[in-house]
Design a protein around this motif. Structure first.
Motif, PDB file in Angstrom:
ATOM      1  N   ARG A   1       0.807  -1.211   0.000  1.00  0.00           N
ATOM      2  CA  ARG A   1       0.000   0.000   0.000  1.00  0.00           C
ATOM      3  C   ARG A   1       0.846   1.271   0.000  1.00  0.00           C
ATOM      4  O   ARG A   1       0.518   2.267  -0.615  1.00  0.00           O
ATOM      5  CB  ARG A   1      -0.919  -0.019   1.232  1.00  0.00           C
ATOM      6  CG  ARG A   1      -1.793   1.211   1.353  1.00  0.00           C
ATOM      7  CD  ARG A   1      -2.653   1.130   2.600  1.00  0.00           C
ATOM      8  NE  ARG A   1      -3.396   2.365   2.787  1.00  0.00           N
ATOM      9  CZ  ARG A   1      -4.093   2.643   3.891  1.00  0.00           C
ATOM     10  NH1 ARG A   1      -4.131   1.774   4.891  1.00  0.00           N
ATOM     11  NH2 ARG A   1      -4.738   3.787   3.992  1.00  0.00           N
ATOM     12  N   TYR A   2       1.966   1.236   0.746  1.00  0.00           N
ATOM     13  CA  TYR A   2       2.723   2.452   0.969  1.00  0.00           C
ATOM     14  C   TYR A   2       3.960   2.510   0.080  1.00  0.00           C
ATOM     15  O   TYR A   2       4.695   1.530  -0.054  1.00  0.00           O
ATOM     16  CB  TYR A   2       3.151   2.553   2.437  1.00  0.00           C
ATOM     17  CG  TYR A   2       1.971   2.646   3.376  1.00  0.00           C
ATOM     18  CD1 TYR A   2       1.433   1.506   3.950  1.00  0.00           C
ATOM     19  CD2 TYR A   2       1.381   3.875   3.646  1.00  0.00           C
ATOM     20  CE1 TYR A   2       0.335   1.583   4.781  1.00  0.00           C
ATOM     21  CE2 TYR A   2       0.288   3.963   4.476  1.00  0.00           C
ATOM     22  CZ  TYR A   2      -0.234   2.813   5.043  1.00  0.00           C
ATOM     23  OH  TYR A   2      -1.326   2.911   5.860  1.00  0.00           O
ATOM     24  N   MET A   3       4.179   3.689  -0.480  1.00  0.00           N
ATOM     25  CA  MET A   3       5.371   3.920  -1.297  1.00  0.00           C
ATOM     26  C   MET A   3       5.962   5.265  -0.920  1.00  0.00           C
ATOM     27  O   MET A   3       5.241   6.192  -0.550  1.00  0.00           O
ATOM     28  CB  MET A   3       5.024   3.878  -2.787  1.00  0.00           C
ATOM     29  CG  MET A   3       4.471   2.536  -3.248  1.00  0.00           C
ATOM     30  SD  MET A   3       4.206   2.416  -5.020  1.00  0.00           S
ATOM     31  CE  MET A   3       5.899   2.205  -5.630  1.00  0.00           C
ATOM     32  N   TYR A   4       7.287   5.351  -1.018  1.00  0.00           N
ATOM     33  CA  TYR A   4       8.019   6.520  -0.546  1.00  0.00           C
ATOM     34  C   TYR A   4       9.086   6.919  -1.560  1.00  0.00           C
ATOM     35  O   TYR A   4       9.683   6.057  -2.224  1.00  0.00           O
ATOM     36  CB  TYR A   4       8.735   6.212   0.780  1.00  0.00           C
ATOM     37  CG  TYR A   4       7.892   5.554   1.845  1.00  0.00           C
ATOM     38  CD1 TYR A   4       7.659   4.178   1.833  1.00  0.00           C
ATOM     39  CD2 TYR A   4       7.347   6.303   2.888  1.00  0.00           C
ATOM     40  CE1 TYR A   4       6.896   3.574   2.821  1.00  0.00           C
ATOM     41  CE2 TYR A   4       6.581   5.703   3.876  1.00  0.00           C
ATOM     42  CZ  TYR A   4       6.364   4.331   3.828  1.00  0.00           C
ATOM     43  OH  TYR A   4       5.604   3.739   4.816  1.00  0.00           O
ATOM     44  N   TRP A   5       9.358   8.207  -1.615  1.00  0.00           N
ATOM     45  CA  TRP A   5      10.521   8.707  -2.353  1.00  0.00           C
ATOM     46  C   TRP A   5      11.445   9.418  -1.370  1.00  0.00           C
ATOM     47  O   TRP A   5      11.013  10.283  -0.603  1.00  0.00           O
ATOM     48  CB  TRP A   5      10.124   9.689  -3.451  1.00  0.00           C
ATOM     49  CG  TRP A   5       9.713   9.048  -4.731  1.00  0.00           C
ATOM     50  CD1 TRP A   5       8.460   8.963  -5.251  1.00  0.00           C
ATOM     51  CD2 TRP A   5      10.568   8.414  -5.679  1.00  0.00           C
ATOM     52  NE1 TRP A   5       8.482   8.308  -6.447  1.00  0.00           N
ATOM     53  CE2 TRP A   5       9.762   7.962  -6.731  1.00  0.00           C
ATOM     54  CE3 TRP A   5      11.950   8.176  -5.734  1.00  0.00           C
ATOM     55  CZ2 TRP A   5      10.279   7.283  -7.840  1.00  0.00           C
ATOM     56  CZ3 TRP A   5      12.463   7.509  -6.824  1.00  0.00           C
ATOM     57  CH2 TRP A   5      11.640   7.074  -7.870  1.00  0.00           C
ATOM     58  N   TYR A   6      12.725   9.026  -1.392  1.00  0.00           N
ATOM     59  CA  TYR A   6      13.768   9.650  -0.583  1.00  0.00           C
ATOM     60  C   TYR A   6      14.865  10.174  -1.507  1.00  0.00           C
ATOM     61  O   TYR A   6      15.073   9.671  -2.606  1.00  0.00           O
ATOM     62  CB  TYR A   6      14.435   8.635   0.349  1.00  0.00           C
ATOM     63  CG  TYR A   6      13.575   8.084   1.457  1.00  0.00           C
ATOM     64  CD1 TYR A   6      12.794   6.952   1.256  1.00  0.00           C
ATOM     65  CD2 TYR A   6      13.579   8.674   2.722  1.00  0.00           C
ATOM     66  CE1 TYR A   6      12.027   6.425   2.298  1.00  0.00           C
ATOM     67  CE2 TYR A   6      12.811   8.152   3.763  1.00  0.00           C
ATOM     68  CZ  TYR A   6      12.046   7.027   3.531  1.00  0.00           C
ATOM     69  OH  TYR A   6      11.289   6.504   4.557  1.00  0.00           O
ATOM     70  N   ARG A   7      15.599  11.138  -0.988  1.00  0.00           N
ATOM     71  CA  ARG A   7      16.862  11.497  -1.604  1.00  0.00           C
ATOM     72  C   ARG A   7      17.974  11.270  -0.574  1.00  0.00           C
ATOM     73  O   ARG A   7      17.749  11.392   0.638  1.00  0.00           O
ATOM     74  CB  ARG A   7      16.878  12.945  -2.097  1.00  0.00           C
ATOM     75  CG  ARG A   7      16.665  14.020  -1.074  1.00  0.00           C
ATOM     76  CD  ARG A   7      16.742  15.417  -1.685  1.00  0.00           C
ATOM     77  NE  ARG A   7      18.106  15.766  -2.101  1.00  0.00           N
ATOM     78  CZ  ARG A   7      18.424  16.878  -2.761  1.00  0.00           C
ATOM     79  NH1 ARG A   7      17.474  17.741  -3.101  1.00  0.00           N
ATOM     80  NH2 ARG A   7      19.677  17.128  -3.085  1.00  0.00           N
ATOM     81  N   GLN A   8      19.135  10.887  -1.059  1.00  0.00           N
ATOM     82  CA  GLN A   8      20.260  10.620  -0.166  1.00  0.00           C
ATOM     83  C   GLN A   8      21.452  11.454  -0.600  1.00  0.00           C
ATOM     84  O   GLN A   8      21.917  11.352  -1.740  1.00  0.00           O
ATOM     85  CB  GLN A   8      20.633   9.132  -0.173  1.00  0.00           C
ATOM     86  CG  GLN A   8      21.670   8.774   0.887  1.00  0.00           C
ATOM     87  CD  GLN A   8      21.909   7.274   0.969  1.00  0.00           C
ATOM     88  OE1 GLN A   8      21.970   6.575  -0.034  1.00  0.00           O
ATOM     89  NE2 GLN A   8      22.052   6.766   2.199  1.00  0.00           N
TER      90      GLN A   8
ATOM     91  N   GLY B   1      -1.836   5.148  -0.786  1.00  0.00           N
ATOM     92  CA  GLY B   1      -2.829   4.499  -1.620  1.00  0.00           C
ATOM     93  C   GLY B   1      -2.911   5.191  -2.967  1.00  0.00           C
ATOM     94  O   GLY B   1      -2.305   6.260  -3.161  1.00  0.00           O
ATOM     95  N   VAL B   2      -3.668   4.591  -3.876  1.00  0.00           N
ATOM     96  CA  VAL B   2      -3.825   5.196  -5.200  1.00  0.00           C
ATOM     97  C   VAL B   2      -4.427   6.588  -5.056  1.00  0.00           C
ATOM     98  O   VAL B   2      -5.428   6.781  -4.360  1.00  0.00           O
ATOM     99  CB  VAL B   2      -4.719   4.301  -6.079  1.00  0.00           C
ATOM    100  CG1 VAL B   2      -5.020   5.005  -7.409  1.00  0.00           C
ATOM    101  CG2 VAL B   2      -4.044   2.966  -6.331  1.00  0.00           C
TER     102      VAL B   2
ATOM    103  N   SER C   1      -1.208   6.655  -9.881  1.00  0.00           N
ATOM    104  CA  SER C   1      -2.478   6.334 -10.533  1.00  0.00           C
ATOM    105  C   SER C   1      -2.775   4.840 -10.460  1.00  0.00           C
ATOM    106  O   SER C   1      -3.920   4.418 -10.705  1.00  0.00           O
ATOM    107  CB  SER C   1      -2.445   6.781 -11.992  1.00  0.00           C
ATOM    108  OG  SER C   1      -1.357   6.157 -12.664  1.00  0.00           O
ATOM    109  N   LYS C   2      -1.765   4.045 -10.132  1.00  0.00           N
ATOM    110  CA  LYS C   2      -1.929   2.605  -9.963  1.00  0.00           C
ATOM    111  C   LYS C   2      -1.165   2.170  -8.716  1.00  0.00           C
ATOM    112  O   LYS C   2      -0.178   2.808  -8.341  1.00  0.00           O
ATOM    113  CB  LYS C   2      -1.372   1.851 -11.175  1.00  0.00           C
ATOM    114  CG  LYS C   2      -2.067   2.149 -12.479  1.00  0.00           C
ATOM    115  CD  LYS C   2      -1.536   1.261 -13.608  1.00  0.00           C
ATOM    116  CE  LYS C   2      -0.119   1.625 -13.989  1.00  0.00           C
ATOM    117  NZ  LYS C   2       0.342   0.852 -15.167  1.00  0.00           N
TER     118      LYS C   2
END
Lengths: 116, 111
Positions: free
Chosen positions: A30-37, A51-52, A69-70
């Motif tokens: 369900r969960y998605m993340y964007w990080y920068r390092q 969620g979508v 969107s998906k």
């Protein structure tokens, strides 16, 4: 290994151009993340999705937008790239949120983005 | 402000010895703490999680302790091997959706 694919793996572009990074998962999490390092800063959360079409900002969201969107795809867009956005970008997924949950995050292998 | 501190200097140890890495934090009341391993050019890989009400957690040659009074976690690798050489990150989860990572400590195991 968790099924997470980031594309492209490397990109060099010029200041002022739009850039889109893609994260694709096959885990149905369900969960998605964007990080920068970045050196000296560690991993910093840019945006995340629960969620979508459900997204929220992280601690360094200025200059970035996201879309989902998906379930399987989470896109990170730099509308007008700047040199300060040169970094390594990681996507992560988890079955549950952080906080009171005990599910870890699983990371892709990153996109190395250079903005000249 | 909230802060997670890991030794920024690399830790060099001899093969076969126990490596001990430290994670200190301030202004957090974490629900749990995680340790990850990161190899060059790769994303972090989850190793262990310890909850606020647990003192110690083990997994094979790995051991994590969590002292909420000292606001510190220690990460031990016993019988270290050159293949254990990597950067190790600690991460704290406090509130909902809020996981914060330290900057990591680079471990070098010398044969």
């Amino acid at each position: 290994d968790a099924g997470i694919t980031q594309s492209p793996r490397h990109k060099v572009t010029e200041t002022g151009t739009p850039v889109t990074l893609r994260c694709h998962q096959t885990e149905n999490h369900r969960y998605m993340y964007w990080y920068r390092q970045d050196p000296g800063h560690g991993l910093r959360l840019i945006h995340y999705s629960y969620g979508v079409k459900d997204t929220d900002k992280g601690e360094v969201s200025d200059g970035y937008s996201v879309s989902r969107s998906k379930t399987e795809d989470f896109l990170l867009t730099l509308e007008s790239a700047t040199s300060s956005q040169t970094s390594v970008y990681f996507c992560a997924i988890s079955a549950e949120a952080g906080g009171r949950s005990n599910q870890p995050q699983h990371f892709g292998d990153g996109t190395r983005l250079s903005i000249l | 402000s909230q802060k997670i501190e890991q030794n920024s200097e690399a830790l060099n140890i001899q093969e076969g010895k126990t490596a001990t890495l430290t994670c200190n934090y301030t202004n957090y009341s974490p629900a749990y703490l995680q340790w990850y391993r990161q190899d060059p050019g790769r994303g972090p890989v989850f190793l262990l999680l310890i909850r606020e009400n647990e003192k110690e957690k083990r997994k094979e040659r790995l051991k994590v302790t969590f002292d909420t009074t000292l606001k510190q976690s220690l990460f031990h690798i016993t019988a270290s091997q050159p293949a254990d050489s990597a950067t190790y990150l600690c991460a704290l989860a406090e509130g909902y959706q809020k996981v914060t990572f330290g900057t990591g400590t680079k471990l070098q195991v010398i044969p």
